[in-house]
Scaffold this active site. Sequence first.
Site, mmCIF file in Angstrom:
data_model
loop_
_atom_site.group_PDB
_atom_site.id
_atom_site.type_symbol
_atom_site.label_atom_id
_atom_site.label_comp_id
_atom_site.label_asym_id
_atom_site.label_seq_id
_atom_site.Cartn_x
_atom_site.Cartn_y
_atom_site.Cartn_z
ATOM 1 N N ASP A 284 -10.585 0.966 -4.759
ATOM 2 C CA ASP A 284 -10.237 2.377 -4.598
ATOM 3 C C ASP A 284 -10.820 3.267 -5.681
ATOM 4 O O ASP A 284 -10.442 4.447 -5.778
ATOM 5 C CB ASP A 284 -8.698 2.529 -4.623
ATOM 6 C CG ASP A 284 -8.100 2.441 -3.226
ATOM 7 O OD1 ASP A 284 -8.838 2.678 -2.250
ATOM 8 O OD2 ASP A 284 -6.901 2.124 -3.107
ATOM 9 N N GLU B 186 1.519 -0.579 -4.968
ATOM 10 C CA GLU B 186 0.421 0.275 -5.420
ATOM 11 C C GLU B 186 1.012 1.595 -5.918
ATOM 12 O O GLU B 186 1.115 2.561 -5.180
ATOM 13 C CB GLU B 186 -0.566 0.524 -4.267
ATOM 14 C CG GLU B 186 -1.775 1.339 -4.704
ATOM 15 C CD GLU B 186 -2.416 2.114 -3.556
ATOM 16 O OE1 GLU B 186 -3.561 2.532 -3.721
ATOM 17 O OE2 GLU B 186 -1.773 2.305 -2.510
ATOM 18 N N ASP C 292 0.826 -1.200 0.000
ATOM 19 C CA ASP C 292 0.000 0.000 0.000
ATOM 20 C C ASP C 292 0.868 1.261 0.000
ATOM 21 O O ASP C 292 1.847 1.340 0.752
ATOM 22 C CB ASP C 292 -0.876 -0.037 1.259
ATOM 23 C CG ASP C 292 -1.968 1.009 1.259
ATOM 24 O OD1 ASP C 292 -2.777 1.008 0.304
ATOM 25 O OD2 ASP C 292 -2.020 1.822 2.202
#
Lengths: 467, 467
Positions: free
Chosen positions: B320, B236, B206
């Site tokens: 997301d 990410e 992340d």
Amino acid sequence: MTDLTHTPDWVKNAIFYQIFPDRFAKSKNVEKPEHLEPWSLPVTQHGFKGGDLLGVCEHLDYLQDLGVTALYFNPIFASAANHRYHTFDYYQVDPILGGNTAYFTLLEEVHRRGMYLILDGVFNHASRGFFQFHHILENGEKSPYRDWFTVYGYPLNAYHDKPNYSAWWNMPALPQFNTDNPRVREFLFGIARYWIEQGADGWRLDVPFEIKDPEFWRKFRVITKEANPDAYLVGEIPSEAQEWLQGDMFDAVMNYQFTAACVGFFGKGSRDDGLISGMMGLPEIPELDASDFAQRTRQLLEIYPRQNALAQLNLLDSHDMPRFLSMVRGKKDAFRLASLFQMTYPGAPCIYYGDEIGLMGGRDPDCRAPFPWDEAVWDHDLHNAIRTYTHLRLKHPVLRAGEFEPVFAQEACLAYLRHLDGEQLFVLLNTGHSTWDFNVPVEKWFANAVEFEDLLGGEGAVIEEGH
Amino acid sequence: MTDLTHTPDWVKNAIFYQIFPDRFAKSKNVEKPEHLEPWSLPVTQHGFKGGDLLGVCEHLDYLQDLGVTALYFNPIFASAANHRYHTFDYYQVDPILGGNTAYFTLLEEVHRRGMYLILDGVFNHASRGFFQFHHILENGEKSPYRDWFTVYGYPLNAYHDKPNYSAWWNMPALPQFNTDNPRVREFLFGIARYWIEQGADGWRLDVPFEIKDPEFWRKFRVITKEANPDAYLVGEIPSEAQEWLQGDMFDAVMNYQFTAACVGFFGKGSRDDGLISGMMGLPEIPELDASDFAQRTRQLLEIYPRQNALAQLNLLDSHDMPRFLSMVRGKKDAFRLASLFQMTYPGAPCIYYGDEIGLMGGRDPDCRAPFPWDEAVWDHDLHNAIRTYTHLRLKHPVLRAGEFEPVFAQEACLAYLRHLDGEQLFVLLNTGHSTWDFNVPVEKWFANAVEFEDLLGGEGAVIEEGH
């Protein structure tokens, strides 16, 4: 089937040592965060000294030499408080203490030495960091855990204003479990079972009177005793505790009534009333003369079933009150005699760490000072005396399981007999400043000409004319 | 010695399925708190539906039937957020998900089936409930953990006023680790190592760009690859990520550049600019015709080393951003063709749970709706189509490891060849509304009279005059 009312025999033969884990001993083998307070500086309310469980492990020789056979630990589970009563995670030993790894290393070594270990169980309240409480703090009424605590409004005021949830003594840091919720009960019983199954030898239970449902504690007993019939359950009940010791809840309580009597008798003449006042929330501690004391200590045995009386945790002080030596303004003899009494009275004596080397300290947090491992600062006479008393107790079963019979009590002088299966042991205490030419009527117990050996190395005595 | 630059071969052959754990499936065998939101009602920002890992386990047949070979999980560690990015405890799988027990049950079953599983690693920030942060919250500067975070004043303002500590996007719920502290690094690396050693097949990382020290990620790679050289590390990084994919940090990134290209091409004519705008913080997504798209998708392969390009995580949407089908205003054909492209393009395709049965949803939290297990509401045609494409990919190595060669691209029509070791596979896409009588120059690849089989069941074709 197990007799659930039975109290553990090992306790009746044990000498406990209470350890406040942040303050007893530090091992180099536990990794620590950087900003610990120096061991030798005065303690602070929120500071951490960094004691740990491998540190305890490394001092088991010391403790065995002292005569200790069982350890009672203040809380060891992960917590952001240095006393660790604010439990964060009931399944993890605090990382600063070395985590579960250090705990199991210690436990194994304790058991290998034939010693025992009990844990502090805090089941009335948790902390603001406890997962299910934190969950409500973060999600408000959307948290599926919202009925694990008693909440009066959202969002929670946990860090400002007054708490809008049920908290112990209305302290926001101590949210109180909703023990009416069956899921909460199962969770707490699960903890109780788990650590016993993992080898702990019992639970000291924090403020159990706050969970106002005897069924909770009855179920608690069944669960722990099923996991280990020899698990010791000792409640923190400072008052007389007849209703708790009927066989269906606890084996024993922390015997603060014993403490109060000792303060009342041995502290006479040296007591510091300012320090003593408010001790454990008890009413004023009266001064006692030998006769009052004999009566009270006898009574404290008679109000409980015998097997519970023999399993009581008899303490002179703890982390929750000033140290005994401080309450008697540093008068070593008062503390020494109180210890002798403690070691020759029925029930399991419990030494609060550091008392034996003369550590002093007033109210919390001063009573939680780090153990000074520099032997130069120890009171070696005191240490030797306490060690002598503990080893007397370990050597003579009569001191553990024998009857307690005061035979003479007058002003500062007390004599009592312990007797069991034909073994008799006499204890003579003089808390006064003048010599006591003791002349005690013992014709009920001894024939004339019976010779006494002084187990503390004195001259001994011979019975004459029943005295 | 292991070649640390190597990307895992299993990834190059995988079809991923991304699961948002609270929303995929619920098992009766995981005990839950009481107040969960009903599965079928609309999602809320803070509510919990109660999906769990045994629920996933019970639907592995479904996933395998869909052609899925690997699972990518949004965070599963204990957290008070329904998305679980606010990590509370990195060593405990969330109790609502079934805890570590459910996780290891799932992992074993996943591996037994020859499937893989990767976890979401959130190492830039923790939560207000994270132990070391909570420790500072409770003890202020007395906490020995005070340098685990960057604190500008005591006491912490974590639940009121502006945070006086470094927090991600200045959100008080997300205190940022002080990754300059070597103890914090060791802690985070320890987590990375632990879960790989325990069998996880990789980490999706992340916001890795927030830890602004390449050495952190280089060390991270060494540690995870030492634990398992075949562990997959996918960052990410929504932008182009050349510097991350040089062999010393990640194997791949979440290929949002691929996503953007697909939205630009397949969404042409149906796109919902309101929903698309701001997607993953990327600049405006331009509309692309076939020629732009061919060029961009080719470029996205060429800017990375080949072994990294083949390991990219190619996704059409995620937790997301709005679901692809919503971004194209429900136009099934646009999504279906995008999926066909995804399944016939180099790099590991990743299906966001529910996309395959036509689940729609706008921005967070709408894109995180529970999977509807009532098959009556599924789009079975879409489901069948996606399943057909996945199985084509699984059947034909050329679709996974072959070269990607656009051979015709004009307006809405695109043709590309995949070729590997003498196997050739042609893909023809027409995103327009009119029929395309394709007439594609292939003399470079095929002799006249070569016959084509239509793998999607149509008539096939024969090469004539190099077309």
